[in-house]
Design an enzyme around this catalytic site. Structure first.
Site, PDB file in Angstrom:
ATOM      1  N   TYR A  13       0.831  -1.222   0.000  1.00  0.00           N
ATOM      2  CA  TYR A  13       0.000   0.000   0.000  1.00  0.00           C
ATOM      3  C   TYR A  13       0.867   1.276   0.000  1.00  0.00           C
ATOM      4  N   ILE A  14       1.683   1.449   1.014  1.00  0.00           N
ATOM      5  CA  ILE A  14       2.450   2.704   1.110  1.00  0.00           C
ATOM      6  C   ILE A  14       3.618   2.681   0.115  1.00  0.00           C
ATOM      7  N   ALA A  83       9.032  -3.620   3.808  1.00  0.00           N
ATOM      8  CA  ALA A  83       8.649  -5.034   3.858  1.00  0.00           C
ATOM      9  C   ALA A  83       8.493  -5.529   5.292  1.00  0.00           C
ATOM     10  N   LYS A  86       2.017  -6.508   9.182  1.00  0.00           N
ATOM     11  CA  LYS A  86       1.548  -5.322   9.911  1.00  0.00           C
ATOM     12  C   LYS A  86       0.251  -5.481  10.707  1.00  0.00           C
ATOM     13  N   SER A 126       6.240   3.479  13.209  1.00  0.00           N
ATOM     14  CA  SER A 126       4.805   3.672  13.427  1.00  0.00           C
ATOM     15  C   SER A 126       4.545   4.447  14.706  1.00  0.00           C
ATOM     16  N   TYR A 151       3.986  -6.943  17.050  1.00  0.00           N
ATOM     17  CA  TYR A 151       4.161  -6.039  15.904  1.00  0.00           C
ATOM     18  C   TYR A 151       4.815  -4.731  16.350  1.00  0.00           C
ATOM     19  N   LYS A 155       8.716  -2.830  15.650  1.00  0.00           N
ATOM     20  CA  LYS A 155       9.017  -1.447  15.227  1.00  0.00           C
ATOM     21  C   LYS A 155      10.030  -0.821  16.188  1.00  0.00           C
ATOM     22  N   ASN A 181      -1.865   7.440  11.036  1.00  0.00           N
ATOM     23  CA  ASN A 181      -2.794   6.479  10.413  1.00  0.00           C
ATOM     24  C   ASN A 181      -2.897   6.732   8.904  1.00  0.00           C
ATOM     25  N   LEU A 202      -9.896   1.228  10.122  1.00  0.00           N
ATOM     26  CA  LEU A 202     -11.195   1.901  10.008  1.00  0.00           C
ATOM     27  C   LEU A 202     -11.611   2.198   8.561  1.00  0.00           C
ATOM     28  N   VAL A 219     -18.533   0.885  15.388  1.00  0.00           N
ATOM     29  CA  VAL A 219     -17.707   1.961  15.954  1.00  0.00           C
ATOM     30  C   VAL A 219     -17.335   1.513  17.372  1.00  0.00           C
ATOM     31  N   GLY A 299      -7.126  -2.780  23.654  1.00  0.00           N
ATOM     32  CA  GLY A 299      -5.825  -2.318  23.163  1.00  0.00           C
ATOM     33  C   GLY A 299      -5.850  -0.945  22.510  1.00  0.00           C
TER      34      GLY A 299
HETATM   35  P1  NAD Z   1       1.540  -3.677   3.052  1.00  0.00           P
HETATM   36  O1  NAD Z   1       1.309  -5.007   3.670  1.00  0.00           O
HETATM   37  O2  NAD Z   1       0.562  -3.191   2.047  1.00  0.00           O
HETATM   38  O3  NAD Z   1       3.005  -3.611   2.398  1.00  0.00           O
HETATM   39  C1  NAD Z   1       4.081  -4.368   2.888  1.00  0.00           C
HETATM   40  C2  NAD Z   1       4.667  -5.090   1.682  1.00  0.00           C
HETATM   41  O4  NAD Z   1       5.805  -5.850   2.115  1.00  0.00           O
HETATM   42  C3  NAD Z   1       3.692  -6.086   1.046  1.00  0.00           C
HETATM   43  O5  NAD Z   1       3.659  -5.862  -0.348  1.00  0.00           O
HETATM   44  C4  NAD Z   1       4.298  -7.465   1.358  1.00  0.00           C
HETATM   45  O6  NAD Z   1       4.038  -8.388   0.330  1.00  0.00           O
HETATM   46  C5  NAD Z   1       5.763  -7.112   1.497  1.00  0.00           C
HETATM   47  N1  NAD Z   1       6.534  -8.023   2.346  1.00  0.00           N
HETATM   48  C6  NAD Z   1       6.287  -8.411   3.625  1.00  0.00           C
HETATM   49  N2  NAD Z   1       7.254  -9.231   4.053  1.00  0.00           N
HETATM   50  C7  NAD Z   1       8.145  -9.359   3.040  1.00  0.00           C
HETATM   51  C8  NAD Z   1       9.365 -10.067   2.861  1.00  0.00           C
HETATM   52  N3  NAD Z   1       9.868 -10.832   3.825  1.00  0.00           N
HETATM   53  N4  NAD Z   1      10.005  -9.961   1.685  1.00  0.00           N
HETATM   54  C9  NAD Z   1       9.523  -9.202   0.686  1.00  0.00           C
HETATM   55  N5  NAD Z   1       8.387  -8.508   0.790  1.00  0.00           N
HETATM   56  C10 NAD Z   1       7.702  -8.585   1.959  1.00  0.00           C
HETATM   57  O7  NAD Z   1       1.672  -2.638   4.260  1.00  0.00           O
HETATM   58  P2  NAD Z   1       1.737  -1.050   4.226  1.00  0.00           P
HETATM   59  O8  NAD Z   1       0.503  -0.531   4.861  1.00  0.00           O
HETATM   60  O9  NAD Z   1       2.127  -0.570   2.890  1.00  0.00           O
HETATM   61  O10 NAD Z   1       2.914  -0.829   5.272  1.00  0.00           O
HETATM   62  C11 NAD Z   1       4.255  -0.635   4.852  1.00  0.00           C
HETATM   63  C12 NAD Z   1       5.133  -0.470   6.073  1.00  0.00           C
HETATM   64  O11 NAD Z   1       4.676   0.622   6.842  1.00  0.00           O
HETATM   65  C13 NAD Z   1       5.146  -1.681   7.009  1.00  0.00           C
HETATM   66  O12 NAD Z   1       6.454  -1.834   7.516  1.00  0.00           O
HETATM   67  C14 NAD Z   1       4.200  -1.280   8.094  1.00  0.00           C
HETATM   68  O13 NAD Z   1       4.492  -1.918   9.309  1.00  0.00           O
HETATM   69  C15 NAD Z   1       4.461   0.217   8.181  1.00  0.00           C
HETATM   70  N6  NAD Z   1       3.343   0.975   8.742  1.00  0.00           N
HETATM   71  C16 NAD Z   1       2.095   0.839   8.196  1.00  0.00           C
HETATM   72  C17 NAD Z   1       1.019   1.527   8.733  1.00  0.00           C
HETATM   73  C18 NAD Z   1      -0.374   1.348   8.201  1.00  0.00           C
HETATM   74  O14 NAD Z   1      -1.334   1.613   8.917  1.00  0.00           O
HETATM   75  N7  NAD Z   1      -0.555   0.937   6.954  1.00  0.00           N
HETATM   76  C19 NAD Z   1       1.237   2.403   9.831  1.00  0.00           C
HETATM   77  C20 NAD Z   1       2.532   2.523  10.337  1.00  0.00           C
HETATM   78  C21 NAD Z   1       3.584   1.806   9.786  1.00  0.00           C
HETATM   79  C1  WQD Z   2      -8.647   3.724  14.039  1.00  0.00           C
HETATM   80  C2  WQD Z   2      -9.820   4.054  14.940  1.00  0.00           C
HETATM   81  C3  WQD Z   2     -10.630   2.210  16.254  1.00  0.00           C
HETATM   82  C4  WQD Z   2     -12.039  -0.203  12.925  1.00  0.00           C
HETATM   83  C5  WQD Z   2      -3.480   0.705  13.684  1.00  0.00           C
HETATM   84  C6  WQD Z   2      -2.284   0.043  14.308  1.00  0.00           C
HETATM   85  C7  WQD Z   2      -1.103   0.984  14.261  1.00  0.00           C
HETATM   86  C8  WQD Z   2      -0.848   1.486  12.842  1.00  0.00           C
HETATM   87  C9  WQD Z   2      -2.100   2.022  12.208  1.00  0.00           C
HETATM   88  C10 WQD Z   2       0.778   0.092  11.805  1.00  0.00           C
HETATM   89  C11 WQD Z   2      -9.720   3.420  16.321  1.00  0.00           C
HETATM   90  C12 WQD Z   2     -11.683   2.669  15.267  1.00  0.00           C
HETATM   91  C13 WQD Z   2     -11.502   0.802  13.687  1.00  0.00           C
HETATM   92  C14 WQD Z   2     -13.440  -0.456  13.005  1.00  0.00           C
HETATM   93  C15 WQD Z   2     -13.635   1.359  14.562  1.00  0.00           C
HETATM   94  N1  WQD Z   2      -0.423   0.418  11.986  1.00  0.00           N
HETATM   95  N2  WQD Z   2     -12.283   1.580  14.488  1.00  0.00           N
HETATM   96  N3  WQD Z   2     -14.196   0.358  13.819  1.00  0.00           N
HETATM   97  O1  WQD Z   2      -5.786   1.170  15.774  1.00  0.00           O
HETATM   98  O2  WQD Z   2      -5.282   3.616  15.355  1.00  0.00           O
HETATM   99  O3  WQD Z   2      -3.801   1.875  14.415  1.00  0.00           O
HETATM  100  O4  WQD Z   2      -3.160   1.060  12.336  1.00  0.00           O
HETATM  101  O5  WQD Z   2       1.759   0.493  12.347  1.00  0.00           O
HETATM  102  O6  WQD Z   2      -0.011   0.274  14.747  1.00  0.00           O
HETATM  103  O7  WQD Z   2      -2.596  -0.291  15.650  1.00  0.00           O
HETATM  104  O8  WQD Z   2      -6.020   2.183  13.447  1.00  0.00           O
HETATM  105  O9  WQD Z   2      -7.677   2.039  11.645  1.00  0.00           O
HETATM  106  O10 WQD Z   2      -7.519   0.136  13.314  1.00  0.00           O
HETATM  107  O11 WQD Z   2      -8.447   2.313  14.049  1.00  0.00           O
HETATM  108  O12 WQD Z   2     -14.370   2.057  15.295  1.00  0.00           O
HETATM  109  O13 WQD Z   2     -13.979  -1.367  12.376  1.00  0.00           O
HETATM  110  O14 WQD Z   2     -11.017   3.498  14.365  1.00  0.00           O
HETATM  111  O15 WQD Z   2     -11.226   1.895  17.473  1.00  0.00           O
HETATM  112  O16 WQD Z   2     -10.248   4.331  17.222  1.00  0.00           O
HETATM  113  P1  WQD Z   2      -5.273   2.216  14.887  1.00  0.00           P
HETATM  114  P2  WQD Z   2      -7.420   1.596  13.038  1.00  0.00           P
END
Ligand code: NAD
Ligand code: WQD
Length: 342
Positions: A13-14, A83, A86, A126, A151, A155, A181, A202, A219, A299
């Site tokens: 995604y990112i 990679a 998550k 994160s 998880y 980080k 987020n 969410l 919610v 949590g």
């Molecule tokens: P995502 O799952 O869409 O992307 C992660 C990618 O890494 C995927 O394409 C997956 O196939 C690949 N991957 C995982 N393990 C691998 C491996 N061993 N070798 C090669 N590829 C591998 O997730 P995202 O939302 O794009 O998140 C990207 C990064 O940002 C992650 O490290 C995640 O922890 C961090 N992050 C995400 C969020 C969020 O809410 N999306 C928030 C904070 C931090």
């Molecule tokens: C957002 C808000 C829920 C779903 C998570 C990870 C964090 C980071 C980002 C990777 C909260 C509420 C959610 C639903 C709801 N990821 N909610 N109904 O929990 O802030 O963070 O993603 O690093 O580590 O913990 O994000 O999108 O799950 O929730 O009411 O069906 O939405 O309670 O208040 P969160 P979230």
């Protein structure tokens, strides 16, 4: 010569949005991914948006021999390491899978950067590292709380591995970006978030409910000590987030870092409640969402949002898209994926 950036997890995604922004800023990119949580269609989306035939290597970053071949083949100075697995809940059930994947892959990257004399590592951290912070908004100086999930622990541990490595190996420079987020999709709707199974987050749950895939959004709690009783978060548009990576890579490749290891919050600085997000989503997309209030999710912290002064000043970066634009883009993407016509 154009600078090249290796993007591990670049089909995700990112990572896919970051690939687009880097290419548009003039960088060459190489995407490495094992597609464990993504589809090759995302790489094709990147190619379609940019018109560049981005190289893609199907490699597990835990496999150091395979990764070496990528280092031999491409002459990049920077890596962005996305990679990782998550899902917070899954990490409680399968901690070893999370420690193994998230830490082995990161240590392989760090080790090869040292061996191949490549300097810049940008790590995806994160806001989860802050836990339930006492003072809001959180700054980069806010003390990290003990992680409440494997998880989150990966980080924190990876941040420490990067800090210690940058201290010890003169070649290395590291930045940890702490994302709040991430939400939304590219305005073209050619790439976006594609969660597997029932979404934990969410906004994907909201868009899937609007699309009729989920019956009703739950919610989680309206009895928090917040203005409307629902949790407050800092929702950062994924394109803005991608641009923060470009600003960071610019800083690293132009030798502008002040220390060998730096940390930046990446958010908007604006707290938004769950109900506000739902109401804005309905308004901007002109639809009604089926939702109900249920009990708190274990949590969840009541509120967390970023102090973004450091990123604004040091990276010269600022979130630009409005929440309305983001929510419209998220719905446009969901409609495209589900083949829903207006
Ligand atoms: P995502 O799952 O869409 O992307 C992660 C990618 O890494 C995927 O394409 C997956 O196939 C690949 N991957 C995982 N393990 C691998 C491996 N061993 N070798 C090669 N590829 C591998 O997730 P995202 O939302 O794009 O998140 C990207 C990064 O940002 C992650 O490290 C995640 O922890 C961090 N992050 C995400 C969020 C969020 O809410 N999306 C928030 C904070 C931090
Ligand atoms: C957002 C808000 C829920 C779903 C998570 C990870 C964090 C980071 C980002 C990777 C909260 C509420 C959610 C639903 C709801 N990821 N909610 N109904 O929990 O802030 O963070 O993603 O690093 O580590 O913990 O994000 O999108 O799950 O929730 O009411 O069906 O939405 O309670 O208040 P969160 P979230």
């Amino acid at each position: 010569m154009r600078e090249c950036v290796l993007i591990s997890g670049g089909a995700g995604y990112i990572g896919s949005h970051t690939a687009v922004e880097l290419i548009e800023a003039g960088y060459d990119v190489v995407i490495v991914d094992n597609l464990s949580n993504s589809e090759i269609a995302a790489v094709e989306g990147v190619r379609q948006i940019t018109g560049v035939d981005v190289p893609f290597e199907l490699v597990n970053t835990c496999d150091i021999e395979a990764l070496k071949k990528v280092f031999d083949k491409y002459k990049f100075n920077s890596v962005i390491h996305f990679a990782a697995y998550k899902a917070v809940g899954e990490s409680m059930e399968k901690p070893l899978m999370y420690y193994q994947n998230n830490l082995t892959s990161f240590m392989n990257i760090c080790q090869l950067m040292v061996v191949y004399n490549r300097p810049n590592i940008l790590f995806s951290s994160s806001a989860t590292v802050y836990g339930d912070a006492e003072h809001l908004p959180v700054t980069e100086q806010t003390e990290r709380q003990p992680a409440t999930s494997p998880y989150g622990n990966t980080k924190q541990m990876a941040e420490d591995i990067l800090r210690d490595s940058c201290r010890a190996y003169p070649v290395l420079h590291g930045v940890a970006l702490r994302y709040f987020n991430p939400v939304g999709a590219h305005p073209s709707a050619l790439i976006g978030e594609l969660p597997r199974g029932v979404p934990n987050n969410l906004l994907p749950f909201v868009t899937q409910t609007a699309a009729g895939i989920r019956e009703c959004l739950s919610v989680f709690g309206n009895d928090y000590d917040t203005p409307d009783g629902t949790c407050l978060r800092d929702y950062i548009d994924v394109v803005d987030l991608a641009k923060a990576h470009v600003a960071t890579i610019n800083r690293m490749t132009q030798g502008k870092m002040r220390q060998d290891y730096e940390i930046f919050n990446v958010g908007t600085g604006c707290p938004v409640s769950v109900l506000e997000l739902v109401t804005k989503f309905e308004k901007v997309n002109n639809l009604k969402l089926n939702y109900k209030i249920v009990g708190r999710r274990p949590g969840d912290v009541p509120a967390v949002w970023a102090d973004v002064k450091l990123a604004n000043e040091e990276l010269g970066w600022k979130a630009e898209r409005t929440l309305e634009e983001t929510l419209a883009a998220a719905w446009k993407w969901e409609k495209r994926v589900r083949n829903i016509k207006d």
